[in-house]
Scaffold this active site. Sequence first.
Site, mmCIF file in Angstrom:
data_model
loop_
_atom_site.group_PDB
_atom_site.id
_atom_site.type_symbol
_atom_site.label_atom_id
_atom_site.label_comp_id
_atom_site.label_asym_id
_atom_site.label_seq_id
_atom_site.Cartn_x
_atom_site.Cartn_y
_atom_site.Cartn_z
ATOM 1 N N PHE A 160 0.850 -1.185 0.000
ATOM 2 C CA PHE A 160 0.000 0.000 0.000
ATOM 3 C C PHE A 160 0.891 1.242 0.000
ATOM 4 O O PHE A 160 1.843 1.342 0.787
ATOM 5 C CB PHE A 160 -0.919 0.003 1.223
ATOM 6 C CG PHE A 160 -1.950 1.089 1.153
ATOM 7 C CD1 PHE A 160 -2.966 1.033 0.204
ATOM 8 C CD2 PHE A 160 -1.903 2.171 2.013
ATOM 9 C CE1 PHE A 160 -3.919 2.048 0.123
ATOM 10 C CE2 PHE A 160 -2.857 3.186 1.934
ATOM 11 C CZ PHE A 160 -3.863 3.129 0.988
ATOM 12 N N ASP B 55 2.203 -5.661 7.780
ATOM 13 C CA ASP B 55 1.009 -4.816 7.760
ATOM 14 C C ASP B 55 -0.189 -5.744 7.575
ATOM 15 O O ASP B 55 -0.268 -6.481 6.595
ATOM 16 C CB ASP B 55 1.126 -3.806 6.604
ATOM 17 C CG ASP B 55 -0.096 -2.904 6.491
ATOM 18 O OD1 ASP B 55 -1.191 -3.299 6.934
ATOM 19 O OD2 ASP B 55 0.047 -1.800 5.923
ATOM 20 N N TYR C 267 -10.912 -0.396 10.571
ATOM 21 C CA TYR C 267 -12.148 0.048 9.912
ATOM 22 C C TYR C 267 -12.507 -0.793 8.686
ATOM 23 O O TYR C 267 -13.502 -0.516 8.041
ATOM 24 C CB TYR C 267 -12.083 1.532 9.542
ATOM 25 C CG TYR C 267 -10.829 1.973 8.830
ATOM 26 C CD1 TYR C 267 -10.621 1.640 7.506
ATOM 27 C CD2 TYR C 267 -9.870 2.726 9.483
ATOM 28 C CE1 TYR C 267 -9.475 2.047 6.846
ATOM 29 C CE2 TYR C 267 -8.719 3.147 8.842
ATOM 30 C CZ TYR C 267 -8.529 2.805 7.525
ATOM 31 O OH TYR C 267 -7.381 3.202 6.880
ATOM 32 N N LYS C 268 -11.672 -1.780 8.359
ATOM 33 C CA LYS C 268 -11.988 -2.659 7.227
ATOM 34 C C LYS C 268 -12.769 -3.868 7.761
ATOM 35 O O LYS C 268 -13.950 -3.745 8.088
ATOM 36 C CB LYS C 268 -10.705 -3.052 6.518
ATOM 37 C CG LYS C 268 -9.964 -1.864 5.881
ATOM 38 C CD LYS C 268 -8.656 -2.314 5.239
ATOM 39 C CE LYS C 268 -7.868 -1.134 4.697
ATOM 40 N NZ LYS C 268 -8.495 -0.522 3.501
ATOM 41 N N ARG D 223 -12.233 -4.190 -7.277
ATOM 42 C CA ARG D 223 -12.092 -4.982 -6.042
ATOM 43 C C ARG D 223 -13.451 -5.351 -5.471
ATOM 44 O O ARG D 223 -14.353 -4.506 -5.403
ATOM 45 C CB ARG D 223 -11.402 -4.158 -4.949
ATOM 46 C CG ARG D 223 -9.980 -3.826 -5.162
ATOM 47 C CD ARG D 223 -9.298 -3.508 -3.840
ATOM 48 N NE ARG D 223 -9.944 -2.415 -3.088
ATOM 49 C CZ ARG D 223 -9.453 -1.907 -1.968
ATOM 50 N NH1 ARG D 223 -8.312 -2.407 -1.460
ATOM 51 N NH2 ARG D 223 -10.076 -0.936 -1.335
#
Lengths: 398, 398
Positions: free
Chosen positions: B114, B185, B210-211, B357
């Site tokens: 990322f 990560d 938050y995912k 996605r």
Amino acid sequence: MNPDFAVTRKMFELPEGVIYLDGNSLGPLPKAAMARVAATMQDEWGQMLITAWNRAGWMDQPRVLGDRIGRLVGAAPGTVVLGDTLSIKVWQALAAALALRPERRVILSDTGNFPSDLYMAQGLARLLGDGYRLVTVAPEDVAGAIDETVAVTMLTEVDYRTGRRHDMAALTALAHEKGALAFWDLAHSAGAVAVDLAGSGADFAAGCTYKFLNSGPGGPAFIYVAPKHAQMALPALSGWLGHEAPFAFDPDYRPGHGIDRMRVGTPAILQMAALSAALDVWEGVEPAAVHAKALELGDRFIDGVLAGCPMLQLATPRDHGARGSQVSFRHPEGYAIMQALIARGVIGDFRAPDILRFGITPLYIGVNEIDQAVAILTEVMRGRLWDRPEYKVRAAVT
Amino acid sequence: MNPDFAVTRKMFELPEGVIYLDGNSLGPLPKAAMARVAATMQDEWGQMLITAWNRAGWMDQPRVLGDRIGRLVGAAPGTVVLGDTLSIKVWQALAAALALRPERRVILSDTGNFPSDLYMAQGLARLLGDGYRLVTVAPEDVAGAIDETVAVTMLTEVDYRTGRRHDMAALTALAHEKGALAFWDLAHSAGAVAVDLAGSGADFAAGCTYKFLNSGPGGPAFIYVAPKHAQMALPALSGWLGHEAPFAFDPDYRPGHGIDRMRVGTPAILQMAALSAALDVWEGVEPAAVHAKALELGDRFIDGVLAGCPMLQLATPRDHGARGSQVSFRHPEGYAIMQALIARGVIGDFRAPDILRFGITPLYIGVNEIDQAVAILTEVMRGRLWDRPEYKVRAAVT
């Protein structure tokens, strides 16, 4: 024109039987924050889901709220952005300042500064090595200590223990005279006193929103970068939301435009919703008027306490030009005295080693509360009501 | 035993007419979060005011929630703490790792990582100077690129674009073989796959909530430090809440015990209240069972899409051992295709340059949604329904 404090007061939830003199640590709940946060959760997060980042304007909140706070601290639109915690923002500002003065090695601060500022500076200096160091002097010695070794001064305008206020314009001018930059911590200034960042020539500033701005526990911090440095201050914490084009997902960092580069990661939207409601209280309210009222109430509090409690020593300057809005007293048994006060509904706080702090916050505190607090404190001191073992057991957070 | 996904599904607020395949970007609202946040505001902030830091346990939340997340990522109690954003936690972990390998200069990552991780590493290396640098190689070349120059590997276990999963245990072992440390990560792992931080020997890890953990927009990040490093990893971001005794207000920083030193500033309590409710969904639910179900649903999705839409190219490995829970496809018009899907109630997202996605999140997504999404995507592709100008206008956040 003076704001109508009877109106602002009704905008806060204040528990029955409590005189809240700790808004300098955590402001009370603005009534509108309940519905604002609920709507953000139910209507935006719940219904719009991921699309709320655009449709509900979440991604812009750090700048939108930054401009609203900017008005309260004398900063032009587009020079303040919200995010992270104050400690992180202090660190970002210091790192940027040091990069702008590469031939200098000293961060100058005072011994009254809030410890986290000192810790963050120590951590940054240790990381950089190469002679970088934090130097601290007594608050009254700062002016004399600014010399050509100083890269940046790191000062908190209003002292968290005593309420003593530095002269931001004068010290900033002195720093500039010696070729140094000036960073100001506004933790006890924003919403308490009339700050003029642009007028004073400050280079960097940062502050928190959960004290006098009433954003709630852990509300986001803010950072200010003077326009002349905004394009030069390359961020040391180079997160994706500070990138020129975060959603291009480039492999290489390119700083965003101006203050945007001081953003790091994903903004805390629920906290920002509460902050947004808290800032509504400030519509039409000038910090200068709030500070004037705080000084008036503070004088009344000081006079009452000194008359009734000669055993307490005033820690706050009487001079209006040299203080923020809180009032503090010293006593060796300060911790127990504060517990006795809290047990009687007067909430202030204690700061080691011997400081009793009282936040004077006119948005929701008036003459009646001040007089009642004086009466209860006087009763506690005259009757030695603090002298009970249960008041001397220290809690984890004081 | 498999969790009852019909039960977990009822715990989320899901808008009518929406098939939400973007929980890998922002998880939906857990119903209990509304009341939890409201109570934190009204009963704690509103009524207890400053005393809630002790009385409501606010100050302990970063550790309490850290232990609850620890269970989901194979970390022992006392090794995970919450706070800040993922970018900041990445930076803290890298800085700590570099300090533990002072004679080495390379942070090794892969080009699929990322961007914010890469940016934060670039910023840290630039700040340190002295030859420090980020080196990136293709994901499949990481194993061969770990050599004696590498201080720390920085890898995201599950690729945010393709869903490709690194072998955490094998790459960590390789890093250790060469004397390097391993940072992981877990942004697309925590709550999606069975992570075994302790078992894999990972030195540091960080992730967001938050995912797949559904804590809401801007929910706090977490950091893990292996017990063997916890007392050695001196934090570069040395904030007051990472101090051994924050409320002693010492002028000098002394790191707190173990993982506590990775705390920095005041925790975001409203976001943590939402996270606390979101983690209740995970009581009795094992990430391994969630991942198994996601793979099953993912296979069904892949088969359906490839059968109906031969113009889409699968970007996700078919091999169960080499993928997380999301499924991605490539198409040059990916952006417009995603807009056409969103207009028809199927919410996934687009990642530049050409990735569509789809998050497969069994806590609230089942066979029916998968089949409907396949049907709608097939309709969009066969009818070229994406080929409309309004679907090609890029929004700020995609």
